[in-house]
Design an enzyme around this catalytic site. Structure first.
Site, PDB file in Angstrom:
ATOM      1  N   ASP A 208      61.213  68.345 -24.513  1.00  0.00           N
ATOM      2  CA  ASP A 208      61.369  69.299 -23.408  1.00  0.00           C
ATOM      3  C   ASP A 208      60.311  69.007 -22.347  1.00  0.00           C
ATOM      4  OD1 ASP A 208      62.780  72.393 -23.241  1.00  0.00           O
ATOM      5  OD2 ASP A 208      61.114  71.938 -21.883  1.00  0.00           O
ATOM      6  N   ILE A 209      60.711  69.098 -21.085  1.00  0.00           N
ATOM      7  CA  ILE A 209      59.799  68.770 -19.981  1.00  0.00           C
ATOM      8  C   ILE A 209      58.719  69.844 -19.835  1.00  0.00           C
ATOM      9  CG2 ILE A 209      60.991  69.941 -18.056  1.00  0.00           C
ATOM     10  CD1 ILE A 209      60.747  67.270 -16.497  1.00  0.00           C
TER      11      ILE A 209
ATOM     12  N   GLY B  47      68.394  83.687 -21.541  1.00  0.00           N
ATOM     13  CA  GLY B  47      67.427  82.662 -21.176  1.00  0.00           C
ATOM     14  C   GLY B  47      68.003  81.269 -21.048  1.00  0.00           C
ATOM     15  N   GLN B  48      69.325  81.137 -21.173  1.00  0.00           N
ATOM     16  CA  GLN B  48      69.900  79.794 -21.002  1.00  0.00           C
ATOM     17  C   GLN B  48      69.870  79.410 -19.526  1.00  0.00           C
ATOM     18  OE1 GLN B  48      73.906  79.220 -22.533  1.00  0.00           O
ATOM     19  NE2 GLN B  48      73.836  77.007 -22.151  1.00  0.00           N
ATOM     20  N   SER B  49      69.292  78.260 -19.245  1.00  0.00           N
ATOM     21  CA  SER B  49      69.187  77.808 -17.859  1.00  0.00           C
ATOM     22  C   SER B  49      69.908  76.485 -17.624  1.00  0.00           C
ATOM     23  CB  SER B  49      67.712  77.667 -17.459  1.00  0.00           C
ATOM     24  OG  SER B  49      67.062  76.721 -18.286  1.00  0.00           O
TER      25      SER B  49
ATOM     26  N   HIS C 199      72.519  73.074 -26.286  1.00  0.00           N
ATOM     27  CA  HIS C 199      71.306  72.402 -26.779  1.00  0.00           C
ATOM     28  C   HIS C 199      70.566  73.325 -27.716  1.00  0.00           C
ATOM     29  CE1 HIS C 199      70.218  74.540 -23.065  1.00  0.00           C
ATOM     30  NE2 HIS C 199      69.034  74.763 -23.621  1.00  0.00           N
TER      31      HIS C 199
ATOM     32  N   ASN D 267      69.583  79.380 -26.922  1.00  0.00           N
ATOM     33  CA  ASN D 267      69.798  80.421 -25.922  1.00  0.00           C
ATOM     34  C   ASN D 267      71.251  80.329 -25.455  1.00  0.00           C
ATOM     35  OD1 ASN D 267      67.085  81.248 -25.993  1.00  0.00           O
ATOM     36  ND2 ASN D 267      66.506  79.636 -24.555  1.00  0.00           N
TER      37      ASN D 267
ATOM     38  N   HIS E 188      66.773  74.095 -29.326  1.00  0.00           N
ATOM     39  CA  HIS E 188      65.332  73.850 -29.166  1.00  0.00           C
ATOM     40  C   HIS E 188      64.723  73.755 -30.568  1.00  0.00           C
ATOM     41  CE1 HIS E 188      64.987  75.441 -24.874  1.00  0.00           C
ATOM     42  NE2 HIS E 188      66.153  75.933 -25.230  1.00  0.00           N
TER      43      HIS E 188
HETATM   44  P1  5GP Z   1      67.400  76.799 -21.859  1.00  0.00           P
HETATM   45  O1  5GP Z   1      66.520  77.657 -20.963  1.00  0.00           O
HETATM   46  O2  5GP Z   1      68.707  76.488 -21.155  1.00  0.00           O
HETATM   47  O3  5GP Z   1      67.590  77.337 -23.240  1.00  0.00           O
HETATM   48  O4  5GP Z   1      66.614  75.442 -22.053  1.00  0.00           O
HETATM   49  C1  5GP Z   1      66.594  74.430 -21.102  1.00  0.00           C
HETATM   50  C2  5GP Z   1      65.351  73.624 -21.366  1.00  0.00           C
HETATM   51  O5  5GP Z   1      65.473  72.410 -20.651  1.00  0.00           O
HETATM   52  C3  5GP Z   1      64.054  74.298 -20.893  1.00  0.00           C
HETATM   53  O6  5GP Z   1      63.186  74.493 -21.999  1.00  0.00           O
HETATM   54  C4  5GP Z   1      63.495  73.323 -19.869  1.00  0.00           C
HETATM   55  O7  5GP Z   1      62.087  73.198 -19.924  1.00  0.00           O
HETATM   56  C5  5GP Z   1      64.191  72.032 -20.207  1.00  0.00           C
HETATM   57  N1  5GP Z   1      64.403  71.145 -19.086  1.00  0.00           N
HETATM   58  C6  5GP Z   1      64.833  71.498 -17.840  1.00  0.00           C
HETATM   59  N2  5GP Z   1      64.937  70.412 -17.058  1.00  0.00           N
HETATM   60  C7  5GP Z   1      64.569  69.353 -17.828  1.00  0.00           C
HETATM   61  C8  5GP Z   1      64.482  67.950 -17.581  1.00  0.00           C
HETATM   62  O8  5GP Z   1      64.764  67.442 -16.482  1.00  0.00           O
HETATM   63  N3  5GP Z   1      64.062  67.151 -18.593  1.00  0.00           N
HETATM   64  C9  5GP Z   1      63.732  67.679 -19.812  1.00  0.00           C
HETATM   65  N4  5GP Z   1      63.324  66.802 -20.750  1.00  0.00           N
HETATM   66  N5  5GP Z   1      63.816  68.983 -20.104  1.00  0.00           N
HETATM   67  C10 5GP Z   1      64.232  69.818 -19.111  1.00  0.00           C
END
Ligand code: 5GP
Ligand code: ZN
Length: 112
Positions: free
Chosen positions: A30-31, A91-93, A98, A85, A100
């Site tokens: 994760d970034i 909290g899904q963005s 995916h 998420n 975590h």
């Molecule tokens: P969500 O919020 O959808 O459950 O998780 C998305 C995750 O993707 C977040 O934890 C966020 O830090 C990660 N993320 C967003 N953009 C990037 C990216 O460009 N590269 C990587 N490796 N992770 C990313």
């Protein structure tokens, strides 16, 4: 999907720190890590959430869980949290399914 961030990472069009790749799954750091180990595991096939993936392809969803266990083990984790998420209010963005894999610190909540 061309405008999907995780499809682009899976295709190699956007760089990521990939830790595991199979024909069906990709795992990468994760970034913005929330724990010492924070790895995302995705199916190559695009589904907007784990719920959509489970409905459309239960076998692929089950295989994703197996891959998260392999990723955790190879990262040296015996104890870890697996989070999916599902939906913006949860909290899904990124709307590509995916998981975590989080670990490497005390994740008990609430702390203490
Ligand atoms: P969500 O919020 O959808 O459950 O998780 C998305 C995750 O993707 C977040 O934890 C966020 O830090 C990660 N993320 C967003 N953009 C990037 C990216 O460009 N590269 C990587 N490796 N992770 C990313
Ligand atoms: Zn996608």
């Amino acid at each position: 999907m061309t405008d999907c961030l995780f499809c682009s990472i899976s295709a190699g069009d956007i760089p990521a720190d990939i830790v595991l790749r199979t024909p069906d799954y990709v795992a990468f750091h994760d970034i913005n890590p929330q724990a010492p180990v924070h790895i995302l595991v995705i199916p190559v096939e695009h589904h907007q959430s784990i719920a959509a993936l489970g409905a459309a392809n239960p076998e692929l969803a089950g295989g994703l869980v197996a891959v998260t266990e392999q990723v955790a083990r190879e990262a040296g984790l015996t104890d870890y949290r697996l989070v999916f998420n599902t939906g913006a209010d949860a909290g899904q963005s990124v709307f590509h399914a995916h998981g975590h894999v989080l670990g490497g610190r005390d994740l008990n909540w609430p702390p203490g």
